[in-house]
Design an enzyme around this catalytic site. Structure first.
Site, PDB file in Angstrom:
ATOM      1  CB  ILE A  18      56.399 -14.330  30.523  1.00 13.64           C
ATOM      2  CG1 ILE A  18      57.290 -14.236  29.275  1.00 13.64           C
ATOM      3  CG2 ILE A  18      56.431 -15.741  31.100  1.00 13.64           C
ATOM      4  CD1 ILE A  18      56.918 -15.156  28.146  1.00 13.64           C
ATOM      5  CB  SER A  39      51.107 -15.658  28.507  1.00 16.15           C
ATOM      6  OG  SER A  39      52.326 -16.113  29.065  1.00 16.15           O
ATOM      7  CD  GLU A  40      53.111 -19.698  31.938  1.00 19.28           C
ATOM      8  OE1 GLU A  40      52.362 -20.535  32.493  1.00 19.28           O
ATOM      9  OE2 GLU A  40      53.768 -19.960  30.913  1.00 19.28           O
ATOM     10  CB  ILE A  41      47.743 -15.045  35.142  1.00 19.16           C
ATOM     11  CG1 ILE A  41      48.927 -14.756  36.081  1.00 19.16           C
ATOM     12  CG2 ILE A  41      46.424 -14.882  35.877  1.00 19.16           C
ATOM     13  CD1 ILE A  41      48.995 -15.643  37.295  1.00 19.16           C
TER      14      ILE A  41
END
Length: 278
Positions: free
Chosen positions: A39, A42-44
């Site tokens: 997660i 993916s966010e970065i």
């Protein structure tokens, strides 16, 4: 503070969730399981980068660096090679440093508290909130461009320069505290849909800023330097400048800055991607 009545709140939630049931992007790889490290990656990656570009890079990244411990042990050069194509290379460096901090301070596992997440390199309030919501299903209040678009479209249709301070109470009032993970996924997909069908609602936000032009920017120069060095392990500064094919003075200036920031290393006259791990 604007208060939303029960009927209006229910109707709004139904609109968002009905769109998600019919058109949700369930196949996105970071929605297949909720590994906190995945997660975070993916966010970065999704910061300032379109979903379509992120998907193959995300999958390749997890094959190369399946855990934060593996990423922590990698060299800067390895990290930057796998990041190529995503741009904003500082994100990769911060993710690498965050993995090292996780390994050293948290046993390789992401913490669940906001304070501990914010203490990691490169993690701001939104990313900390996203990790807490998507990885740990915590009912946090958070905002990003797609979420912002939904609330501007439904509650501030005739307004311009709307501050996030006006949106956050509405986000809190409409939050599905029982399943924030699903709710935020639905909001983001609905926001992406709105932006594809309408003039971008986020332009009516006080926080909206137009992305600077890439051509001729320092981002272009820095990206070109990194790209050349991923293809050529070591080059003299003059050879590197020749390969980059941009204004020599600007290339030279950015080489110095990239070295100071830890992206590059010198051995005598030769320049290369930083090979240091920890």
């Amino acid at each position: 503070m604007t208060r939303i009545g029960a009927a209006k709140r229910k109707a709004f939630q139904q609109t968002v969730l009905e769109h998600y049931r019919a058109h949700g992007r369930y196949g996105l790889p970071w929605r297949r399981d909720y590994d906190p490290y995945a997660i975070l990656v993916s966010e970065i990656m999704l910061q300032q980068t379109q979903v379509e570009r992120v998907v193959p890079k995300f999958e390749a990244w997890l094959k190369a660096f399946p855990t934060s411990r593996v990423l922590a042990e990698a060299s800067v050069a390895e990290v930057l090679r796998h990041w190529q194509g995503l741009g904003y290379n500082r994100r990769a460096l911060n993710l690498h440093k965050a993995a090292q901090a996780l390994t050293a301070e948290h046993g390789g596992k992401l913490p669940q508290s906001e304070a501990a997440l914010l203490a990691l390199p490169g993690i701001g309030p939104y990313t900390a909130g996203a990790v807490r919501a998507f990885a740990f299903n915590q009912p946090v209040v958070m905002i990003e461009t797609n979420i912002r678009s939904v609330y501007l479209h439904h509650f501030f249709l005739e307004r311009k320069k709307v501050d996030d301070a006006e949106l956050l109470p509405l986000i809190e009032q409409t939050l599905d505290a029982k399943n924030p993970r699903r709710w935020y996924a639905a909001l983001m997909d609905y926001g992406a849909h709105l932006k594809s069908q309408l003039p971008n609602p986020s332009r009516r936000s006080k926080q909206h800023t137009k992305q600077s032009t890439f051509a001729g920017s320092n981002r272009q120069v820095r990206g070109a330097i990194i790209r050349v060095l991923t293809q050529n392990q070591r080059l003299s500064e003059q050879a590197l400048i020749k390969h980059v094919k941009l204004a020599p003075d600007r290339v030279r200036k950015n080489i110095v800055e990239l070295e100071q920031e830890g992206f590059l290393a010198r051995t005598g006259r030769m320049v290369q991607l930083n090979s240091a791990g920890r």
